[in-house]
Design an enzyme around this catalytic site. Structure first.
Site, PDB file in Angstrom:
ATOM      1  N   SER A 125      -6.137   5.008   4.499  1.00 52.92           N
ATOM      2  CA  SER A 125      -5.066   4.308   5.189  1.00 52.92           C
ATOM      3  C   SER A 125      -5.280   4.460   6.685  1.00 52.92           C
ATOM      4  CB  SER A 125      -3.723   4.921   4.794  1.00 52.92           C
ATOM      5  OG  SER A 125      -2.716   4.578   5.719  1.00 52.92           O
ATOM      6  N   GLU A 139      -7.040   3.686  -1.147  1.00 51.31           N
ATOM      7  CA  GLU A 139      -6.857   4.460   0.076  1.00 51.31           C
ATOM      8  C   GLU A 139      -6.426   5.887  -0.270  1.00 51.31           C
ATOM      9  OE1 GLU A 139      -5.570   0.937   3.195  1.00 51.31           O
ATOM     10  OE2 GLU A 139      -4.052   2.350   2.497  1.00 51.31           O
ATOM     11  N   CYS A 159       1.220  -7.232   6.594  1.00 56.37           N
ATOM     12  CA  CYS A 159       0.810  -6.001   5.918  1.00 56.37           C
ATOM     13  C   CYS A 159      -0.709  -5.952   5.875  1.00 56.37           C
ATOM     14  CB  CYS A 159       1.410  -5.955   4.512  1.00 56.37           C
ATOM     15  SG  CYS A 159       1.659  -4.288   3.877  1.00 56.37           S
ATOM     16  N   ASP A 177       0.828  -1.202   0.000  1.00 57.30           N
ATOM     17  CA  ASP A 177       0.000   0.000   0.000  1.00 57.30           C
ATOM     18  C   ASP A 177       0.867   1.259   0.000  1.00 57.30           C
ATOM     19  OD1 ASP A 177      -1.965  -1.844   0.257  1.00 57.30           O
ATOM     20  OD2 ASP A 177      -2.750  -1.114   2.156  1.00 57.30           O
TER      21      ASP A 177
END
Length: 561
Positions: free
Chosen positions: A472, A446, A126, A85
């Protein structure tokens, strides 16, 4: 159980004359004669060099396999994917992030089902691979343990990845120069481990431990530490005991266990992504969980941990005072946890917490119930004419509890970010980023780049941001995501026009567009979905199968008659 009964699945693969070809193949990958009589445990590793979150997990997988072998089983390591990400943030590549959760769950199911493993250890480090691992374990319902890969050590000056995103905004505002930005970039990420605040990775690790699917303290260990190595070894041993006792994920992942996970996420001030992932995990465990459960539980649970992004402290500093176990004991003593829930240790939550000591005197990270960060949940589910199926806000209280302003409408994250960096956004604006939902992106990107830029420019308390995408765990400010129905299916967020009045009220749990029903209907009649450049591949498949964010953005195949 007899040894053969412990091999409920693997015996089908390796027993009998007709399975000689299977045994021949397995001998080539290291099986000895006695291994065919042992329970086989798949060790699902999310190792790759794609991201620091997962770069060390290959070594942890070896330790877990050794724990299985020492306990009388046969550990077999296999890999699944991970995407970053932090690296893909703000780019088209971020479309693949949430999609990867489904790929990970599917791939673990495929390997375990094909190979006939009797148990599973999954190791994730993650945001998406952790819920993906647990979704697969719930789906397979074979004795399983999840291991968190661990949090990263702080960078210089207690920096982390969010420091870099916010430095970009500060640089755009002229608060820091090129050399200062480069210094932050070069010193924020010192090595292996997941992002260091109470962002999505540490939030989900804590939630999974509270759910009962990890061993005690798995969420509260640094990636590079002796305790994390020991955690992996013990997980390998624990899964053999679960096989012997026939304890399966759905025995652990009950409605009350999910309520425990929600409670801990709230007390920690965790990520909005926990809402999305816990809904998806519950669906795989055949547990009925909805957005309204978060509201119900959140009315009674305070935010107690002063951790980043809204607070001061990093996960490593919470680890130093004892992690989440003392917090869980406090919650249990207050009657806010179900102590009778079973865990992968074979003990209940209450039994695990029986001998846990409280936090040391003088610590300032976890507050007392008498002086909470916020008296009730920071995760606020909003409804209204802008989000009939719900939206999820992350309101710490520091930004205020109500915001009214004029809509500034953008059809992508990139457009909105450029407007922020170009100083087109001013106090009183409500930034609307749409067509970023599960189907719209596709992939529900995000929005850390825009929120980081807003905070870096010092506008955190002066503007709001709403989106049918998500945030996020590092995002903070007056932000609302998961707006449902999303724009791509004609949800009301698709009908917002520049300058419309929008009110976000966390106390009344409302998100309202100041437009009459008649005008909204006129706009609806004139609306058409923008064309998509995504025609083939996994993103197109995902768009066809994914559900609303209000249901966890899970993928479901059509019913087969």
């Amino acid at each position: 159980m007899t040894e053969k009964e412990l091999r409920r699945y693997s015996k089908v693969v390796v027993d009998g004359v007709e399975q000689a070809p299977s045994r021949a193949m397995l001998r080539a990958v290291g099986f000895e004669e006695q291994d065919f009589q042992r329970p086989q445990v798949g060790i699902a590793s999310t190792w790759s060099m794609v991201t620091p979150c997962n770069m060390h997990i290959d070594k942890l997988a070896v330790k877990a396999a050794a724990g299985v072998d020492a306990a009388g089983g046969k550990g077999v390591i296999f890999n699944t994917i991970s995407v970053s990400d932090g690296i893909s943030m703000g780019t088209p590549g971020m479309r693949y992030s949430l999609v990867s959760r489904e790929i990970i769950a599917d791939s673990i199911e495929a390997v375990v089902g094909a190979q006939g493993f009797d148990g599973v250890v999954t190791i994730g480090g993650c945001d998406k691979n952790m819920p993906g691992c647990v979704m697969a374990m719930a789906r397979l319902n074979r004795p399983s343990v999840f291991v968190y890969g661990g949090t990263i050590k702080p960078g210089r000056g207690r920096r982390d990845i969010v420091s870099v995103f916010e430095a970009v905004g500060a640089h755009s505002a002229g608060k820091i120069d090129d050399a200062e930005l480069l210094d932050v970039e070069q010193t924020a990420i010192p090595g292996p481990g997941a992002c260091g605040g109470m962002y999505t990775a540490n939030t989900m690790a804590s939630a999974i431990e509270a759910l009962g699917m990890s061993l005690v303290n798995s969420s509260a260990q640094e990636a590079v530490s002796d305790s994390k190595v020991d955690d992996c070894t013990r997980a390998g041993e624990a899964v053999l005991e679960l096989i012997r006792q026939d304890i399966k994920p759905r025995d652990i992942m009950t409605k009350k266990a999910f309520e425990n996970a929600i409670t801990v996420v709230i007390a920690l001030g965790g990520s909005t992504n926990a809402v999305l992932h816990l809904l998806a995990m519950a669906r795989e465990a055949a547990v009925e969980l909805s957005l309204d459960d978060f509201t119900r539980i959140g009315q009674n649970v305070p935010v107690l941990a002063d951790v980043k992004p809204s607070g001061k402290y990093l996960m490593s500093e919470l680890i130093a005072i004892g992690g989440i176990q003392p917090l869980m004991k406090r919650l249990l003593n207050e009657g806010l946890l179900h102590g009778d829930c079973l865990t992968v240790s074979g003990k209940t939550v209450a039994e695990n917490l029986a001998d846990v000591a409280d936090y040391p005197e003088g610590q300032d990270i976890v507050k007392d119930f008498a002086e909470p960060i916020k008296a009730n949940s920071h995760l606020v589910v909003l409804y209204g004419n802008l989000a009939p199926d719900g939206a999820v806000a992350k309101i710490s209280g520091k930004e205020g509890l109500q915001f009214s302003g004029r809509a500034r409408v953008y059809h992508s994250e990139e457009q909105a970010l450029q407007a922020i960096l170009d100083n087109d956004i001013v106090a009183g604006d409500v930034i609307v980023i749409r067509y970023e939902g599960p189907k719209g992106a596709p992939g529900m990107r995000e929005m850390l780049s825009p929120t980081g830029a807003i905070m870096g420019k010092g506008l955190g308390a002066e503007v709001a941001l709403i989106t049918d995408g998500r945030f996020s765990g590092g995002s903070h400010g007056f932000v609302v995501g998961h707006v449902s129905p999303e724009a791509a299916v004609g949800g009301p967020i698709a009908l917002v026009e520049e300058g419309d009045g929008i009110t976000i009220d966390a106390e009344r749990r409302q998100i309202l567009l100041d437009v009459t029903p008649e005008i909204l209907e006129q706009r609806r009649q004139a609306w058409s979905r923008p064309p998509s450049t995504v025609k083939t591949g996994i993103l197109a498949k995902y768009r066809a199968e994914v559900s609303s964010a209000s249901l966890g953005a899970i993928t479901e195949a059509p019913d087969w008659d």
